[in-house]
Design an enzyme around this catalytic site. Structure first.
Site, short mmCIF file in Angstrom:
data_model
loop_
_atom_site.label_atom_id
_atom_site.label_comp_id
_atom_site.label_asym_id
_atom_site.label_seq_id
_atom_site.Cartn_x
_atom_site.Cartn_y
_atom_site.Cartn_z
N SER A 477 3.14 0.78 3.01
CA SER A 477 4.45 0.18 3.21
C SER A 477 5.13 0.85 4.42
O SER A 477 4.60 0.79 5.52
CB SER A 477 5.29 0.27 1.94
OG SER A 477 6.41 -0.57 2.01
N ASP A 564 1.17 -10.43 -0.57
CA ASP A 564 2.28 -9.49 -0.45
C ASP A 564 3.57 -10.23 -0.08
O ASP A 564 3.64 -10.85 0.98
CB ASP A 564 1.95 -8.45 0.63
CG ASP A 564 2.90 -7.28 0.64
OD1 ASP A 564 4.03 -7.41 0.13
OD2 ASP A 564 2.51 -6.22 1.16
N HIS A 596 1.66 -6.13 -2.66
CA HIS A 596 2.15 -4.94 -1.94
C HIS A 596 1.53 -3.70 -2.57
O HIS A 596 2.16 -2.96 -3.33
CB HIS A 596 3.67 -4.91 -2.00
CG HIS A 596 4.29 -4.02 -0.97
ND1 HIS A 596 4.13 -4.23 0.39
CD2 HIS A 596 5.07 -2.91 -1.08
CE1 HIS A 596 4.80 -3.31 1.06
NE2 HIS A 596 5.37 -2.49 0.18
#
Length: 654
Positions: A477, A564, A596
């Site tokens: 991320s 995601d 994600h």
């Protein structure tokens, strides 16, 4: 390579990233049942057993694809509740399992919907308040849900607010609305009508360090974590009618974190502060005695995971750090601590390594709380510095409004076991250390936030932790963004990088945020840059690694989930394409059934297999062969198999 590393066995990937034997233990509110997550036909599901006979366990859920990762007991102990999405899309729905009948029901049977918990009650135990965005994806309407019949009753149609707080009577009392300045407005709610004007507001400076903490049972007092007029978030009690506040606790080092509440009154009995390690302070003599009992019998860190309504029995999770975690049943009356299970018993006797706490200093004087794990056999005197420099992985946390913490960390143990020092840094913008530390990162993506990471690398080299030419950067991320920033903005610093679901273009990232994040967009613009202004758009483009992809000179591994909703697949596709067009080596893993991050153990194991062989190729550490991990996963390799030792051969046999 660490001189003594080969004297220590490789910890198998599945022992770190496969299914735990048991996890997430809880006790039902009435104390009659124990529950936990454990594999059923290879997929994590909810299991339950009588509290007097834990061996008489039976599976209660029947997920056959994605693991169940979050569940809880209904307040009346009649059902188990869990949330589940599809393929990582984060549209979490709520499911209930009747304990007596074993019947499973979808309590929110809607498409393209994400449920949120608004409130529960110790008085009305058969119902809860939930938010559903099935009418408008941007906003969650509040409904009363009967947990035993499944009946949904609309309480408030929401056309503006980001969230609500309810009291124990399941009455809405507070509405939360981000304001145009990037802060938050708080409105009182009476009879399900939101007041016209806020009674309390924050600006951007306090937005991430001020939040409501819920009501006492009688609804007369509301707790706040609040940083207004101070740096770190303090714990305050506010009289709901007069607005008068009383300071309960504060700490200059870090924000007040969790609290332990009285089961009947809702009053705070203890609070925690997490600076380098989590520290609990009891405000009640009985709780202080319970903490002393646990301190005397448990090694390392522990947390209270679940409590009965009468508060006489607790489920306590213990993290000894250098041994696998375990869960215990603590009977406060009998003063007994009974071990229920070890989460990963296969790690018993493995060469798990201690985590060292650090306070590094940035070039402009900020203290950066950090954590270092060293390879086995590399630090004979245990002083936190290897006897000779070893290759290092700088492992960067996501968020960025999150933090690294002390405790067992599977990635640290995995990489240290492969021969690397592992350094995790709470760079500016990380949460938990006060508002000044967070706000020092405003408009500093790819600049001062990245400088903090580079300063940590310089410290590691000068301290003899790692040689300058054997340092990798890795993260997910925001940590993936930091990896891309490291290889573009400082292309000579790192030997290689591993980007997991990281954004490459901040403009497209902001343009594609999930609709339910829309109320918070002003804060994103204030902290990252506003693409709706000429200056802001120029800043965002300048800080986007995509536009500097041609400057990458080090090998890069990218992993992405196709579903995601936060960092969408084009974020990875576009930088992979740019690197391929420029003739720069890049290896790309794509998971069609993930979002994600990677929820399925087989996918996580396949990723770690490729990643450790990638790191071994360019840093020289150890690795298990990739073997048949790709065949067992859904991983696709759209590009760059030839750049990882053993990957092309593994693909041919998959």
């Amino acid at each position: 390579m660490t001189p003594n590393i080969d004297a220590f066995p490789l910890i198998r990937r599945e022992h770190l990233f496969g299914n735990p034997t048991r996890a997430a233990g809880q006790i039902s509110p009435d104390g009659q049942w124990l529950s936990w997550l454990a594999p059923r036909d290879g997929v994590l599901n909810i299991w339950m057993a009588p509290s007097e006979d834990p061996e008489a366990a039976k599976p209660m859920s029947a997920s056959t694809d994605r693991p169940i990762r979050e569940y809880m007991w209904a307040p009346d102990s009649r059902s188990l509740l869990y949330i589940q999405d599809k393929g990582g899309d984060e549209n979490f729905l709520l499911y209930g399992i009747d304990v007596e009948a074993g019947k499973e029901t979808s309590l929110t049977p809607f498409d393209d919907t994400r449920v949120m918990l608004v409130g529960g009650s110790d008085t009305y135990k058969d119902r809860i308040l939930i938010g559903l965005n099935n009418r408008d994806a941007r906003f969650h309407d509040v409904h009363l849900l009967d947990l035993n019949t499944g009946e949904l009753t609309l309480v408030l149609q929401n056309d503006a607010y980001a969230g609500f707080i309810a009291d124990d009577d399941l009455h809405l009392r507070l509405a939360v609305l981000p304001n145009a300045e990037g802060g938050t407005d708080y409105f009182k709610v009476e009879d399900n009508v939101v007041a016209d004007a806020p009674f309390k507001s924050t600006g951007i400076d306090d937005a991430l360090t001020t939040s409501p903490g819920g009501f006492t049972r009688d609804g007369k007092t509301m707790y706040w974590l609040e940083s207004e007029g101070r740096n770190t978030a303090a714990l305050l009690a506010m009289d709901w009618v007069s607005g008068t506040t009383t300071l309960i606790a504060q700490d200059d080092r870090a924000d007040i974190g969790g609290t332990l509440r009285h089961k009947d009154t809702g009053e705070v009995l203890a609070y925690s502060v997490n600076y380098l390690k989590r520290e609990w302070t009891a405000l009640d003599d009985d709780i202080a005695g319970a903490f002393e009992f646990l301190d005397s019998r448990l090694e390392g860190e522990y947390g209270i995971n679940s409590r009965t309504d009468d508060d006489r029995k607790w489920i306590v999770g213990n993290d000894p750090l250098v041994k696998p975690a375990a869960s215990y049943l603590y009977d406060r009356d009998a003063e007994t601590l009974t071990k229920l299970y070890t989460t990963r018993p296969e790690l018993e006797g493995a060469p798990l390594q201690p985590m060292h706490t650090l306070e590094l200093t940035s070039r402009d004087g900020l203290t950066l709380p950090s954590y270092l794990t060293l390879p086995p056999g590399s630090d004979e005197d245990g002083d936190g510095v290897p006897d000779a420099p070893v290759p290092m992985v700088l492992f960067v946390h996501g968020g960025p409004w999150a933090r690294d913490g002390y405790g067992f960390n599977g990635h640290h143990q995995w990489l240290a076991n492969r021969g690397y020092a592992v350094l995790s840094v709470n760079f500016r913008g990380s949460t938990g250390f006060g508002k000044d530390f967070i706000n020092a990162a405003n408009l500093e993506w790819g600049r001062k936030m990245h400088d903090d990471l580079i300063d940590a690398v310089e410290w590691a080299v000068e301290a003899g932790i790692a040689p300058r030419d054997k340092i990798a950067i890795m993260g997910g991320s925001y940590g993936g963004y930091a990896t891309l920033a490291g290889l573009t903005f400082t292309p000579e610093v790192f030997a290689c990088g591993v980007d997991i679901v990281g954004p490459s273009n901040l403009e497209t990232l902001l343009a594609s945020i999930p609709p339910y994040w829309e109320p918070m967009v002003a804060q994103f613009h204030t902290r990252m840059g506003n693409p709706n202004t000429e200056q802001g758009l120029a800043l965002i483009k300048e800080r986007s690694p995509l536009y500097k992809a041609g400057e990458i000179v080090r090998p890069l591994l990218i992993a992405q989930g196709a579903n995601d909703p936060r960092v969408k697949q084009p974020e990875s596709d576009q930088i992979v394409d740019a690197m391929k067009d420029a003739g720069i080596p890049v290896t790309y893993l794509l998971y069609p059934d993930e979002g994600h991050g990677f929820a399925k153990p087989a996918n996580n194991i396949a990723f770690s297999a490729v990643a450790e062989n990638f790191l071994a190729t360019y840093l020289g550490g150890r690795a298990e062969p990739i073997g048949d991990t790709l065949r067992s996963s859904t991983a696709e390799i759209p590009a760059g198999a030839e750049f990882v030792e053993g990957l092309a051969e593994a693909l041919e046999s998959a």
